[in-house]
Motif scaffolding. Structure first.
Motif, PDB file in Angstrom:
ATOM      1  N   ASP A  99       0.865  -1.248   0.063  1.00  0.00           N
ATOM      2  CA  ASP A  99       0.031  -0.135   0.180  1.00  0.00           C
ATOM      3  C   ASP A  99       0.931   1.407  -0.218  1.00  0.00           C
ATOM      4  N   ALA A 100       1.945   1.311   0.750  1.00  0.00           N
ATOM      5  CA  ALA A 100       2.870   2.316   0.796  1.00  0.00           C
ATOM      6  C   ALA A 100       3.351   2.442  -0.643  1.00  0.00           C
ATOM      7  N   ASP A 101       3.941   1.377  -1.255  1.00  0.00           N
ATOM      8  CA  ASP A 101       4.321   1.682  -2.801  1.00  0.00           C
ATOM      9  C   ASP A 101       3.202   2.175  -3.712  1.00  0.00           C
ATOM     10  N   LEU A 102       1.812   1.738  -3.385  1.00  0.00           N
ATOM     11  CA  LEU A 102       1.037   2.204  -4.314  1.00  0.00           C
ATOM     12  C   LEU A 102       0.338   3.749  -4.268  1.00  0.00           C
ATOM     13  N   SER A 103       0.652   4.212  -2.877  1.00  0.00           N
ATOM     14  CA  SER A 103       0.481   5.557  -2.779  1.00  0.00           C
ATOM     15  C   SER A 103       1.436   6.424  -3.039  1.00  0.00           C
ATOM     16  N   LEU A 104       2.394   6.040  -3.568  1.00  0.00           N
ATOM     17  CA  LEU A 104       3.683   6.858  -4.300  1.00  0.00           C
ATOM     18  C   LEU A 104       3.661   6.468  -5.837  1.00  0.00           C
ATOM     19  N   GLU A 105       3.291   5.636  -6.284  1.00  0.00           N
ATOM     20  CA  GLU A 105       3.555   5.107  -7.662  1.00  0.00           C
ATOM     21  C   GLU A 105       3.436   6.007  -8.844  1.00  0.00           C
ATOM     22  N   LYS A 106       2.380   6.653  -8.548  1.00  0.00           N
ATOM     23  CA  LYS A 106       1.824   7.657  -9.824  1.00  0.00           C
ATOM     24  C   LYS A 106       2.883   9.058  -9.969  1.00  0.00           C
ATOM     25  N   GLU A 107       3.565   9.066  -8.976  1.00  0.00           N
ATOM     26  CA  GLU A 107       4.497  10.277  -8.873  1.00  0.00           C
ATOM     27  C   GLU A 107       5.783   9.927  -9.755  1.00  0.00           C
TER      28      GLU A 107
ATOM     29  N   SER B  76       6.235  -4.971 -10.995  1.00  0.00           N
ATOM     30  CA  SER B  76       5.736  -3.822 -11.563  1.00  0.00           C
ATOM     31  C   SER B  76       6.049  -3.491 -12.887  1.00  0.00           C
ATOM     32  N   GLU B  77       5.209  -2.300 -13.542  1.00  0.00           N
ATOM     33  CA  GLU B  77       5.453  -1.733 -14.850  1.00  0.00           C
ATOM     34  C   GLU B  77       6.091  -0.281 -14.723  1.00  0.00           C
ATOM     35  N   ALA B  78       7.110   0.157 -15.413  1.00  0.00           N
ATOM     36  CA  ALA B  78       7.748   1.270 -14.960  1.00  0.00           C
ATOM     37  C   ALA B  78       8.499   1.755 -16.131  1.00  0.00           C
ATOM     38  N   PRO B  79       8.904   2.968 -16.190  1.00  0.00           N
ATOM     39  CA  PRO B  79       9.924   3.452 -17.361  1.00  0.00           C
ATOM     40  C   PRO B  79      11.141   3.053 -17.099  1.00  0.00           C
ATOM     41  N   SER B  80      11.503   2.685 -15.792  1.00  0.00           N
ATOM     42  CA  SER B  80      13.004   2.342 -15.555  1.00  0.00           C
ATOM     43  C   SER B  80      13.082   1.640 -14.111  1.00  0.00           C
ATOM     44  N   ALA B  81      14.135   1.021 -13.955  1.00  0.00           N
ATOM     45  CA  ALA B  81      14.531   0.319 -12.954  1.00  0.00           C
ATOM     46  C   ALA B  81      14.597   1.273 -11.584  1.00  0.00           C
ATOM     47  N   GLU B  82      15.302   2.495 -12.163  1.00  0.00           N
ATOM     48  CA  GLU B  82      15.542   3.663 -11.193  1.00  0.00           C
ATOM     49  C   GLU B  82      14.247   4.183 -10.577  1.00  0.00           C
ATOM     50  N   ALA B  83      13.063   4.215 -11.416  1.00  0.00           N
ATOM     51  CA  ALA B  83      11.860   4.838 -10.952  1.00  0.00           C
ATOM     52  C   ALA B  83      11.101   3.741 -10.094  1.00  0.00           C
ATOM     53  N   VAL B  84      11.263   2.509  -9.974  1.00  0.00           N
ATOM     54  CA  VAL B  84      10.723   1.498  -9.103  1.00  0.00           C
ATOM     55  C   VAL B  84      11.656   1.699  -7.861  1.00  0.00           C
ATOM     56  N   GLN B  85      12.876   1.894  -7.827  1.00  0.00           N
ATOM     57  CA  GLN B  85      13.702   2.062  -6.750  1.00  0.00           C
ATOM     58  C   GLN B  85      13.319   3.284  -5.857  1.00  0.00           C
ATOM     59  N   ARG B  86      12.923   4.409  -6.577  1.00  0.00           N
ATOM     60  CA  ARG B  86      12.926   5.550  -6.004  1.00  0.00           C
ATOM     61  C   ARG B  86      11.432   5.659  -5.228  1.00  0.00           C
ATOM     62  N   VAL B  87      10.584   4.543  -5.589  1.00  0.00           N
ATOM     63  CA  VAL B  87       9.380   4.712  -4.942  1.00  0.00           C
ATOM     64  C   VAL B  87       9.625   3.722  -3.713  1.00  0.00           C
ATOM     65  N   HIS B  88      10.327   2.500  -4.023  1.00  0.00           N
ATOM     66  CA  HIS B  88      10.704   1.799  -2.896  1.00  0.00           C
ATOM     67  C   HIS B  88      11.427   2.356  -1.685  1.00  0.00           C
ATOM     68  N   GLU B  89      12.345   3.322  -1.948  1.00  0.00           N
ATOM     69  CA  GLU B  89      13.105   4.104  -1.065  1.00  0.00           C
ATOM     70  C   GLU B  89      12.139   4.814  -0.315  1.00  0.00           C
TER      71      GLU B  89
ATOM     72  N   ALA C 282       8.907   4.751   0.191  1.00  0.00           N
ATOM     73  CA  ALA C 282       8.034   3.998   0.877  1.00  0.00           C
ATOM     74  C   ALA C 282       8.677   3.438   2.334  1.00  0.00           C
ATOM     75  N   GLY C 283      10.274   3.496   2.147  1.00  0.00           N
ATOM     76  CA  GLY C 283      10.777   2.992   3.456  1.00  0.00           C
ATOM     77  C   GLY C 283      11.281   1.257   3.193  1.00  0.00           C
ATOM     78  N   HIS C 284      11.385   1.017   2.268  1.00  0.00           N
ATOM     79  CA  HIS C 284      11.919  -0.448   1.850  1.00  0.00           C
ATOM     80  C   HIS C 284      12.521  -0.579   0.820  1.00  0.00           C
ATOM     81  N   ARG C 285      13.729  -0.035   0.519  1.00  0.00           N
ATOM     82  CA  ARG C 285      14.885  -0.313  -0.716  1.00  0.00           C
ATOM     83  C   ARG C 285      14.832  -1.669  -1.057  1.00  0.00           C
ATOM     84  N   ALA C 286      14.555  -1.744  -2.496  1.00  0.00           N
ATOM     85  CA  ALA C 286      14.847  -2.970  -3.214  1.00  0.00           C
ATOM     86  C   ALA C 286      16.211  -3.327  -3.156  1.00  0.00           C
ATOM     87  N   ASP C 287      16.609  -4.866  -2.866  1.00  0.00           N
ATOM     88  CA  ASP C 287      18.282  -5.104  -3.210  1.00  0.00           C
ATOM     89  C   ASP C 287      18.452  -5.708  -4.498  1.00  0.00           C
ATOM     90  N   GLU C 288      17.496  -5.962  -5.269  1.00  0.00           N
ATOM     91  CA  GLU C 288      17.745  -6.234  -6.526  1.00  0.00           C
ATOM     92  C   GLU C 288      16.244  -5.952  -7.363  1.00  0.00           C
TER      93      GLU C 288
END
Length: 82
Positions: A24-32, A53-66, A68-74
């Motif tokens: 839910d934390a990811d979903l609340s930020l994903e549109k940005e 996820s669907e995204a323009p880049s891996a970096e965009a995915v990581q920004r959302v996760h960061e 939201a407070g849970h950085r992806a390891d891979e």
């Protein structure tokens, strides 16, 4: 847009409620970041959490996760699926 599978390590003992809260934390930020998190899975015994996820880049995915407070390891692009 490309699909990505990301992995979080070290979440041993994660509960269904904690997984839902993190998703839910990811979903609340994903549109940005123009990201759409489609699904999340977890193995409480190993501590592995996976997100699709669907995204323009891996970096965009990581920004959302960061944020939201849970950085992806891979983060892996999924170039082919059926």
């Amino acid at each position: 847009m490309a699909q990505f599978m990301d992995v979080h390590h070290g979440m041993t003992g994660i509960t269904p409620d904690q997984l839902a809260e993190a998703h839910d934390a990811d979903l609340s930020l994903e549109k940005e970041e123009d990201v759409h998190f489609q699904h999340a899975w977890a193995d409480p015994a190993s501590g592995e959490v996976y997100c699709l996820s669907e995204a323009p880049s891996a970096e965009a995915v990581q920004r959302v996760h960061e944020r939201a407070g849970h950085r992806a390891d891979e983060i892996h692009e999924v170039p082919l699926s059926i």
